[in-house]
Design a protein around this motif. Structure first.
Motif, PDB file in Angstrom:
ATOM      1  N   LYS A   1       0.836  -1.203   0.000  1.00  0.00           N
ATOM      2  CA  LYS A   1       0.000   0.000   0.000  1.00  0.00           C
ATOM      3  C   LYS A   1       0.873   1.255   0.000  1.00  0.00           C
ATOM      4  CE  LYS A   1      -4.110  -1.989   0.640  1.00  0.00           C
ATOM      5  NZ  LYS A   1      -5.213  -1.820  -0.307  1.00  0.00           N
ATOM      6  N   SER A   2       0.361   2.298  -0.656  1.00  0.00           N
ATOM      7  CA  SER A   2       1.108   3.558  -0.685  1.00  0.00           C
ATOM      8  C   SER A   2       0.335   4.646   0.055  1.00  0.00           C
ATOM      9  CB  SER A   2       1.333   3.993  -2.135  1.00  0.00           C
ATOM     10  OG  SER A   2       0.085   4.222  -2.751  1.00  0.00           O
ATOM     11  N   CYS A   3       1.093   5.580   0.601  1.00  0.00           N
ATOM     12  CA  CYS A   3       0.467   6.627   1.413  1.00  0.00           C
ATOM     13  C   CYS A   3       1.192   7.949   1.238  1.00  0.00           C
ATOM     14  CB  CYS A   3       0.538   6.183   2.881  1.00  0.00           C
ATOM     15  SG  CYS A   3      -0.260   7.342   3.991  1.00  0.00           S
ATOM     16  N   LEU A   4       0.435   9.044   1.239  1.00  0.00           N
ATOM     17  CA  LEU A   4       1.036  10.382   1.232  1.00  0.00           C
ATOM     18  C   LEU A   4       0.807  11.007   2.602  1.00  0.00           C
ATOM     19  CD1 LEU A   4       2.358  12.759  -0.392  1.00  0.00           C
ATOM     20  CD2 LEU A   4       0.038  13.570  -0.847  1.00  0.00           C
ATOM     21  N   ASP A   5       1.900  11.424   3.242  1.00  0.00           N
ATOM     22  CA  ASP A   5       1.844  12.103   4.544  1.00  0.00           C
ATOM     23  C   ASP A   5       1.801  13.606   4.249  1.00  0.00           C
ATOM     24  OD1 ASP A   5       2.219  13.088   7.089  1.00  0.00           O
ATOM     25  OD2 ASP A   5       4.113  12.043   7.462  1.00  0.00           O
ATOM     26  N   VAL A   6       0.649  14.208   4.505  1.00  0.00           N
ATOM     27  CA  VAL A   6       0.416  15.598   4.095  1.00  0.00           C
ATOM     28  C   VAL A   6       0.675  16.581   5.248  1.00  0.00           C
ATOM     29  CG1 VAL A   6      -1.414  17.193   3.393  1.00  0.00           C
ATOM     30  CG2 VAL A   6      -1.271  14.942   2.343  1.00  0.00           C
ATOM     31  N   GLY A   7       1.389  17.672   4.945  1.00  0.00           N
ATOM     32  CA  GLY A   7       1.742  18.643   5.999  1.00  0.00           C
ATOM     33  C   GLY A   7       2.551  17.923   7.058  1.00  0.00           C
ATOM     34  N   ALA A   8       3.568  17.203   6.553  1.00  0.00           N
ATOM     35  CA  ALA A   8       4.257  16.182   7.357  1.00  0.00           C
ATOM     36  C   ALA A   8       5.175  16.732   8.434  1.00  0.00           C
ATOM     37  CB  ALA A   8       5.061  15.281   6.425  1.00  0.00           C
ATOM     38  N   GLY A   9       5.463  18.038   8.405  1.00  0.00           N
ATOM     39  CA  GLY A   9       6.388  18.586   9.402  1.00  0.00           C
ATOM     40  C   GLY A   9       7.734  17.900   9.285  1.00  0.00           C
ATOM     41  N   VAL A  10       8.265  17.401  10.396  1.00  0.00           N
ATOM     42  CA  VAL A  10       9.584  16.748  10.373  1.00  0.00           C
ATOM     43  C   VAL A  10       9.452  15.247  10.095  1.00  0.00           C
ATOM     44  CG1 VAL A  10      10.699  18.472  11.844  1.00  0.00           C
ATOM     45  CG2 VAL A  10       9.576  16.504  12.913  1.00  0.00           C
TER      46      VAL A  10
ATOM     47  N   VAL B   1       5.869   5.355   1.084  1.00  0.00           N
ATOM     48  CA  VAL B   1       5.415   6.576   1.752  1.00  0.00           C
ATOM     49  C   VAL B   1       6.070   7.785   1.076  1.00  0.00           C
ATOM     50  CG1 VAL B   1       5.372   7.893   3.927  1.00  0.00           C
ATOM     51  CG2 VAL B   1       5.108   5.410   3.990  1.00  0.00           C
ATOM     52  N   ASP B   2       5.250   8.787   0.727  1.00  0.00           N
ATOM     53  CA  ASP B   2       5.759  10.067   0.238  1.00  0.00           C
ATOM     54  C   ASP B   2       5.403  11.135   1.259  1.00  0.00           C
ATOM     55  OD1 ASP B   2       6.580   8.848  -2.081  1.00  0.00           O
ATOM     56  OD2 ASP B   2       5.073   9.776  -3.373  1.00  0.00           O
ATOM     57  N   ILE B   3       6.207  12.184   1.269  1.00  0.00           N
ATOM     58  CA  ILE B   3       5.981  13.289   2.206  1.00  0.00           C
ATOM     59  C   ILE B   3       5.701  14.576   1.444  1.00  0.00           C
ATOM     60  CG2 ILE B   3       7.471  14.877   3.543  1.00  0.00           C
ATOM     61  CD1 ILE B   3       8.185  12.611   5.363  1.00  0.00           C
ATOM     62  N   LEU B   4       4.717  15.328   1.902  1.00  0.00           N
ATOM     63  CA  LEU B   4       4.416  16.651   1.343  1.00  0.00           C
ATOM     64  C   LEU B   4       4.469  17.673   2.465  1.00  0.00           C
ATOM     65  CD1 LEU B   4       3.265  18.560  -0.897  1.00  0.00           C
ATOM     66  CD2 LEU B   4       0.990  17.836  -0.187  1.00  0.00           C
ATOM     67  N   GLU B   5       5.350  18.662   2.315  1.00  0.00           N
ATOM     68  CA  GLU B   5       5.537  19.646   3.391  1.00  0.00           C
ATOM     69  C   GLU B   5       6.157  20.911   2.782  1.00  0.00           C
ATOM     70  OE1 GLU B   5       5.097  20.230   6.800  1.00  0.00           O
ATOM     71  OE2 GLU B   5       6.270  22.035   6.402  1.00  0.00           O
ATOM     72  N   PRO B   6       5.586  22.095   3.063  1.00  0.00           N
ATOM     73  CA  PRO B   6       6.110  23.294   2.409  1.00  0.00           C
ATOM     74  C   PRO B   6       7.386  23.887   3.029  1.00  0.00           C
ATOM     75  CG  PRO B   6       4.178  23.857   3.729  1.00  0.00           C
ATOM     76  CD  PRO B   6       4.366  22.373   3.836  1.00  0.00           C
ATOM     77  N   VAL B   7       7.656  23.577   4.284  1.00  0.00           N
ATOM     78  CA  VAL B   7       8.750  24.278   4.991  1.00  0.00           C
ATOM     79  C   VAL B   7      10.072  23.510   4.818  1.00  0.00           C
ATOM     80  CG1 VAL B   7       9.549  25.003   7.281  1.00  0.00           C
ATOM     81  CG2 VAL B   7       7.194  25.441   6.572  1.00  0.00           C
ATOM     82  N   LYS B   8      11.038  24.246   4.201  1.00  0.00           N
ATOM     83  CA  LYS B   8      12.289  23.620   3.764  1.00  0.00           C
ATOM     84  C   LYS B   8      13.033  22.896   4.883  1.00  0.00           C
ATOM     85  CE  LYS B   8      16.255  24.673   0.928  1.00  0.00           C
ATOM     86  NZ  LYS B   8      17.359  25.584   1.018  1.00  0.00           N
ATOM     87  N   HIS B   9      13.222  23.564   6.012  1.00  0.00           N
ATOM     88  CA  HIS B   9      14.069  22.925   7.025  1.00  0.00           C
ATOM     89  C   HIS B   9      13.373  21.743   7.706  1.00  0.00           C
ATOM     90  CE1 HIS B   9      13.028  25.023  11.044  1.00  0.00           C
ATOM     91  NE2 HIS B   9      12.083  25.328  10.200  1.00  0.00           N
ATOM     92  N   PHE B  10      12.038  21.678   7.612  1.00  0.00           N
ATOM     93  CA  PHE B  10      11.332  20.488   8.093  1.00  0.00           C
ATOM     94  C   PHE B  10      11.582  19.315   7.120  1.00  0.00           C
ATOM     95  CE2 PHE B  10       7.667  22.809  10.568  1.00  0.00           C
ATOM     96  CZ  PHE B  10       8.591  23.220  11.506  1.00  0.00           C
ATOM     97  N   VAL B  11      11.499  19.624   5.822  1.00  0.00           N
ATOM     98  CA  VAL B  11      11.726  18.582   4.820  1.00  0.00           C
ATOM     99  C   VAL B  11      13.156  18.043   4.969  1.00  0.00           C
ATOM    100  CG1 VAL B  11      11.826  18.064   2.336  1.00  0.00           C
ATOM    101  CG2 VAL B  11      10.057  19.598   3.213  1.00  0.00           C
ATOM    102  N   GLU B  12      14.111  18.970   5.190  1.00  0.00           N
ATOM    103  CA  GLU B  12      15.507  18.534   5.344  1.00  0.00           C
ATOM    104  C   GLU B  12      15.690  17.631   6.548  1.00  0.00           C
ATOM    105  OE1 GLU B  12      17.541  22.260   5.165  1.00  0.00           O
ATOM    106  OE2 GLU B  12      17.472  22.259   2.961  1.00  0.00           O
ATOM    107  N   LYS B  13      15.023  17.998   7.641  1.00  0.00           N
ATOM    108  CA  LYS B  13      15.123  17.180   8.858  1.00  0.00           C
ATOM    109  C   LYS B  13      14.506  15.789   8.614  1.00  0.00           C
ATOM    110  CE  LYS B  13      15.242  16.426  13.445  1.00  0.00           C
ATOM    111  NZ  LYS B  13      16.089  15.320  13.816  1.00  0.00           N
ATOM    112  N   ALA B  14      13.362  15.773   7.926  1.00  0.00           N
ATOM    113  CA  ALA B  14      12.721  14.483   7.621  1.00  0.00           C
ATOM    114  C   ALA B  14      13.642  13.620   6.759  1.00  0.00           C
ATOM    115  CB  ALA B  14      11.382  14.721   6.913  1.00  0.00           C
TER     116      ALA B  14
END
Ligand code: SAH
Length: 291
Positions: A120-129, A144-157
């Protein structure tokens, strides 16, 4: 900025005077569109349609989203910061999510079986870190894919989850078109993203009603869209720090109706501290279109 100065998505209702007591069922039943809003110190904000008209007028709409992201840009990239100092509920939240998966979404599958199937596949929306992905989604979903607008949160994830997550999309929910543009440079891209599950937790208050409804209409989930959010007692509460609103249960139900989704189940969580808003998980399915 310290974690505690970031009053974020997991909000305590103590600042909301009229939310001090939990709502009675009678009160909830009476609530109808247009929902009434309150701001800081319980100031009246009027009806939601007029509120959105005011804040989304012309350039203000862009500012709403820019200011929201600016707030998060200034937040530390930690679980405690994204949960507004309530990082300690993260474990209980993960257990609650597994329960939703087992008891509501995929009843017929034993969880072990689901892990084994890994299909199964899932998108984690507004995923934060990447907290929800790390504590729950990556364990049960093969992709699993991640969607998050804030750059340093995406980097941490990325740093914490690496290859466990397939795609990291740095984008606001209001503008994500469910197209994979990440590998455009290599001549790829443009692939339409369809998931089994789209998991939206503690971030949808950033979106206007119109953008929320549009999002539900343009996303494609084979099985479910899950929305797990705070519920205020009635109407909505506006937070001018992170530019978000907390919607009541009736307000959410109205949105789902507009987007033509059916509620498979709306689960009220019982595992969170009493000082928080009520927290509901709405398991949704797009309404079948009659021919
Ligand atoms: N879902 C995560 C993070 C919650 S904090 C968790 O439960 O741990 C809220 C998140 O919403 C932040 O990461 C913030 O950057 C993100 N956010 C803010 N504006 C957004 C928008 N327009 N679209 C999508 N996510 C947004």
């Amino acid at each position: 900025m310290s974690a505690s100065s970031c009053e974020a998505k997991l909000k305590s209702k103590s600042s909301s005077l009229s939310d001090a007591a939990r709502s009675s069922n009678d009160e909830k039943r009476k609530e109808k569109y247009p929902f009434l809003g309150k701001g800081a110190k319980d100031i009246d904000l009027g009806e939601c349609d007029k509120f959105w008209e005011r804040v989304m007028k012309k350039k203000r709409g862009r500012l709403w989203y820019e200011n929201g992201c600016e707030f998060w840009d200034n937040c530390e990239a930690t679980v405690d910061a994204v949960l507004g100092g309530f990082g300690f509920v993260s474990r209980a939240d993960a257990i609650d999510n597994v329960e939703t998966l087992k008891e509501i979404m995929y009843k017929e599958l034993e969880v072990d079986e689901m892990k084994k199937l890994n299909n199964k596949s899932c998108l984690d929306v507004g995923a934060g870190v990447g907290r929800v992905s790390e504590t729950f989604l990556c364990e049960y979903f093969g992709v699993v894919d991640i969607l998050e607008p804030v750059k340093h949160f995406v980097e941490k994830a990325k740093k914490d989850l690496g290859q466990k997550v397939r795609n990291y999309f740095q984008c606001g929910l209001e503008e994500f078109e469910f197209i994979n543009d990440n590998n455009k440079k290599e001549g790829g891209g443009g692939e339409k993203m369809v998931y089994d599950v789209i998991w939206i937790q503690w971030c949808i208050g950033q979106l206007s009603d119109e953008d929320f409804i549009k999002l539900l209409k343009r996303c494609e989930a084979r099985d479910f869209v899950v929305v797990k959010e705070n519920n205020c007692r009635s109407g909505f509460r506006f937070d001018d720090q992170d530019m978000s609103i907390t919607r009541s249960d009736a307000y959410f139900r109205w949105i789902f109706e507009q987007a033509e989704y059916d509620i498979v189940e709306a689960k009220l969580s019982t595992c969170f501290p009493q000082e928080l808003f009520e927290i509901r998980t709405y398991v949704l399915r797009r309404r079948a279109r009659s021919l």
